[in-house]
Design a protein around this motif. Structure first.
Motif, PDB file in Angstrom:
ATOM      1  N   THR A 117      38.050  51.120  30.750  1.00 54.87           N
ATOM      2  CA  THR A 117      39.489  50.956  30.523  1.00 54.87           C
ATOM      3  C   THR A 117      39.884  49.492  30.340  1.00 54.87           C
ATOM      4  O   THR A 117      41.047  49.190  30.093  1.00 54.87           O
ATOM      5  N   LEU A 118      38.935  48.573  30.469  1.00 51.20           N
ATOM      6  CA  LEU A 118      39.207  47.145  30.264  1.00 51.20           C
ATOM      7  C   LEU A 118      39.018  46.771  28.798  1.00 51.20           C
ATOM      8  O   LEU A 118      38.281  47.430  28.064  1.00 51.20           O
ATOM      9  N   SER A 119      39.638  45.676  28.386  1.00 51.02           N
ATOM     10  CA  SER A 119      39.368  45.145  27.047  1.00 51.02           C
ATOM     11  C   SER A 119      37.956  44.538  27.060  1.00 51.02           C
ATOM     12  O   SER A 119      37.419  44.232  28.135  1.00 51.02           O
ATOM     13  N   PRO A 120      37.323  44.332  25.885  1.00 54.35           N
ATOM     14  CA  PRO A 120      35.983  43.752  25.866  1.00 54.35           C
ATOM     15  C   PRO A 120      35.876  42.435  26.647  1.00 54.35           C
ATOM     16  O   PRO A 120      34.950  42.257  27.440  1.00 54.35           O
ATOM     17  N   THR A 121      36.831  41.525  26.455  1.00 50.71           N
ATOM     18  CA  THR A 121      36.757  40.235  27.162  1.00 50.71           C
ATOM     19  C   THR A 121      36.958  40.428  28.661  1.00 50.71           C
ATOM     20  O   THR A 121      36.257  39.811  29.470  1.00 50.71           O
ATOM     21  N   ALA A 148      40.474  27.962  32.827  1.00 50.90           N
ATOM     22  CA  ALA A 148      41.764  28.419  33.381  1.00 50.90           C
ATOM     23  C   ALA A 148      42.099  29.816  32.867  1.00 50.90           C
ATOM     24  O   ALA A 148      42.546  30.687  33.625  1.00 50.90           O
ATOM     25  N   ALA A 149      41.849  30.042  31.572  1.00 48.86           N
ATOM     26  CA  ALA A 149      42.114  31.373  30.997  1.00 48.86           C
ATOM     27  C   ALA A 149      41.188  32.409  31.618  1.00 48.86           C
ATOM     28  O   ALA A 149      41.603  33.538  31.907  1.00 48.86           O
ATOM     29  N   VAL A 150      39.929  32.030  31.853  1.00 45.29           N
ATOM     30  CA  VAL A 150      38.959  32.955  32.456  1.00 45.29           C
ATOM     31  C   VAL A 150      39.400  33.348  33.859  1.00 45.29           C
ATOM     32  O   VAL A 150      39.275  34.516  34.255  1.00 45.29           O
ATOM     33  N   ARG A 151      39.923  32.400  34.624  1.00 46.76           N
ATOM     34  CA  ARG A 151      40.411  32.721  35.977  1.00 46.76           C
ATOM     35  C   ARG A 151      41.531  33.767  35.914  1.00 46.76           C
ATOM     36  O   ARG A 151      41.577  34.702  36.713  1.00 46.76           O
ATOM     37  N   GLN A 152      42.441  33.592  34.959  1.00 48.37           N
ATOM     38  CA  GLN A 152      43.547  34.557  34.803  1.00 48.37           C
ATOM     39  C   GLN A 152      43.019  35.936  34.402  1.00 48.37           C
ATOM     40  O   GLN A 152      43.453  36.958  34.933  1.00 48.37           O
ATOM     41  N   ILE A 153      42.082  35.941  33.454  1.00 49.34           N
ATOM     42  CA  ILE A 153      41.502  37.209  33.001  1.00 49.34           C
ATOM     43  C   ILE A 153      40.776  37.899  34.157  1.00 49.34           C
ATOM     44  O   ILE A 153      40.884  39.109  34.348  1.00 49.34           O
ATOM     45  N   ALA A 154      40.032  37.110  34.936  1.00 46.73           N
ATOM     46  CA  ALA A 154      39.281  37.666  36.074  1.00 46.73           C
ATOM     47  C   ALA A 154      40.236  38.287  37.088  1.00 46.73           C
ATOM     48  O   ALA A 154      39.971  39.389  37.605  1.00 46.73           O
ATOM     49  N   HIS A 155      41.330  37.603  37.359  1.00 49.37           N
ATOM     50  CA  HIS A 155      42.316  38.114  38.324  1.00 49.37           C
ATOM     51  C   HIS A 155      42.923  39.423  37.822  1.00 49.37           C
ATOM     52  O   HIS A 155      43.039  40.404  38.573  1.00 49.37           O
ATOM     53  N   ARG A 156      43.291  39.439  36.539  1.00 51.06           N
ATOM     54  CA  ARG A 156      43.903  40.641  35.945  1.00 51.06           C
ATOM     55  C   ARG A 156      42.918  41.814  35.943  1.00 51.06           C
ATOM     56  O   ARG A 156      43.274  42.944  36.291  1.00 51.06           O
ATOM     57  N   ALA A 157      41.676  41.531  35.568  1.00 49.53           N
ATOM     58  CA  ALA A 157      40.662  42.593  35.510  1.00 49.53           C
ATOM     59  C   ALA A 157      40.365  43.135  36.902  1.00 49.53           C
ATOM     60  O   ALA A 157      40.221  44.346  37.097  1.00 49.53           O
ATOM     61  N   ARG A 158      40.264  42.233  37.893  1.00 46.33           N
ATOM     62  CA  ARG A 158      39.976  42.656  39.272  1.00 46.33           C
ATOM     63  C   ARG A 158      41.081  43.571  39.798  1.00 46.33           C
ATOM     64  O   ARG A 158      40.823  44.590  40.429  1.00 46.33           O
TER      65      ARG A 158
END
Length: 298
Positions: A117-121, A148-158
């Protein structure tokens, strides 16, 4: 590249091959596609000047991630045209995978479905950060984003995964006990026994890929699931046998018809009852259920 350099590259690739396969498989949910990614990784790796590589493991993981991301985007179109529910390709795994709690949970059918259910990235970032504990800078280099973008993506995905994953990790023994009860009730035709082991809101997903008969939509509710299994068993021509096995780091059931593979059934268990049943019947996804696939987080 000269022969000596090729030998060194080969040595490094082989040393990390199981890790690279695990990364690709967790990102893709398909062993066949993961093998293709490893082939592409190898072709790029042998072109690299090893003298310029400080950390071979990290560099190989980076190449594998990029190739997996490319593959994920093409798989998305394939899945949109897929007949019925798409389930991850099951892997027969060794007992040591089940004993590694983190690894077993990361490749479990239940979590792999959440990752779908996650986007590829988001999936790449989640897998690298949460499963393999790769640093943000290294992930950023792999997915072509800023740290910085990776941290945001990681937080959202988690947050997304935590809202959908099982509330607590269930021991293999608990899953095994629930599947044994299910198997016993099914084999003896004990309808009440089936209803007792299935949670009222149980969801059955069956993947036939348009090749084998399977429900085209998830079946929700214990009574509907029981009706489907009992009705399906009544139409079977031949001898159906069910045996316990270990798939994706957890207990599962190996279903055979007249000795031939019919499918693999994995389960999600909560509070000693089955809340999810995942039945893979698509023959193209059953090539890895008779010999163990080595997986590792390191």
């Amino acid at each position: 590249m000269n022969d000596h350099a090729t030998d060194l590259a080969t040595e490094a690739f082989i040393a990390h091959r199981n890790l690279l396969f695990t990364v690709a498989y967790e990102m893709l949910g398909s062993a066949a596609d993961a093998e293709d990614v490893l082939q592409e990784t190898w072709l790029r790796w042998v072109e690299v000047d090893l003298a310029q590589v400080r950390d071979q493991r990290a560099y190989l993981v980076r190449i594998t991630t990029r190739q997996s991301l490319n593959r994920l985007r093409t798989m998305k179109r394939r899945k949109e045209a897929y007949v019925g529910p798409w389930l991850p390709e099951p892997l027969l795994t060794a007992p040591d995978v089940a004993q590694d709690v983190e690894l077993a949970e990361s490749v479990s059918m239940a979590l792999m479905l959440v990752l779908e259910t996650l986007s590829p990235t988001e999936r790449a970032v989640f897998v690298l950060r949460e499963v393999f504990e790769v640093g943000y800078d290294e992930i950023a280099a792999a997915v072509d984003k800023s740290p910085a973008a990776v941290r945001q993506i990681a937080h959202r995905a988690r947050r997304h995964v935590d809202a959908r994953r099982p509330r607590k990790v269930v021991s293999p023994g608990e899953t095994r006990a629930a599947l044994e009860s299910f198997q016993r009730a099914f084999e003896t035709g004990d309808l009440q026994g089936l209803l007792d082991v299935l949670a009222p809101e149980v969801v059955l997903m069956s993947d036939g890929g348009g090749v084998k008969q399977a429900a085209l939509r998830p079946v929700v509710g214990a009574e509907k699931v029981v009706r489907m299994f009992v009705g399906g068993a009544g139409k079977v021509q031949g001898r159906l046998t069910i045996d316990p096995t270990l798939v994706n780091g957890g207990p599962a059931l190996f279903v055979r018809l007249d000795g031939e593979i019919d499918g693999i059934m994995a389960a999600r268990v909560e509070d000693a009852r089955i809340t999810g049943l995942y039945y893979v019947r698509n023959p193209e996804k059953l090539s890895r259920v008779e010999s163990e696939t080595p997986l590792t987080l390191r």
